[in-house]
Design a protein around this motif. Structure first.
Motif: not given
Length: 89
Positions: A28-40, A42-58
């Motif tokens: 797991s990795m912790s998040l911070s900040g906020s998202i405005s209503a209706g907005a997006t 972008v979260i940069e994934i950092k270790a230890p979380v990995t998103l493999a090219n073999k498929g996975g789960i988020i």
């Protein structure tokens, strides 16, 4: 670089303090900040979380540790690095 884009579909902002993103291995990795209503946000994934090219789960957990959203992706979807994979529920 791996990224996840979160979309706030509500009509109120979402405070991401103490929220987490987890991968298939439950890293797991912790998040911070906020998202405005209706907005997006972008979260940069950092270790230890990995998103493999073999498929996975988020998994997205709120500050209380409750699963807010989760998606799985296949090796086929992940084989083009840098390409956005849209997930809908």
């Amino acid at each position: 670089m791996r990224r996840v884009t979160l979309l706030d579909t509500a009509d109120v902002p979402v405070d991401l303090a103490d929220w987490q993103i987890k991968d298939k291995q439950k890293n797991s990795m912790s998040l911070s900040g906020s998202i405005s209503a209706g907005a997006t946000q972008v979260i940069e994934i950092k270790a230890p979380v990995t998103l493999a090219n073999k498929g996975g789960i988020i998994t997205l957990l709120n500050a209380q540790g409750i699963k807010v959203h989760g998606v799985s992706y296949t090796k086929e979807q992940a084989r083009q690095p840098g390409r956005t994979i849209p997930f809908q529920t």
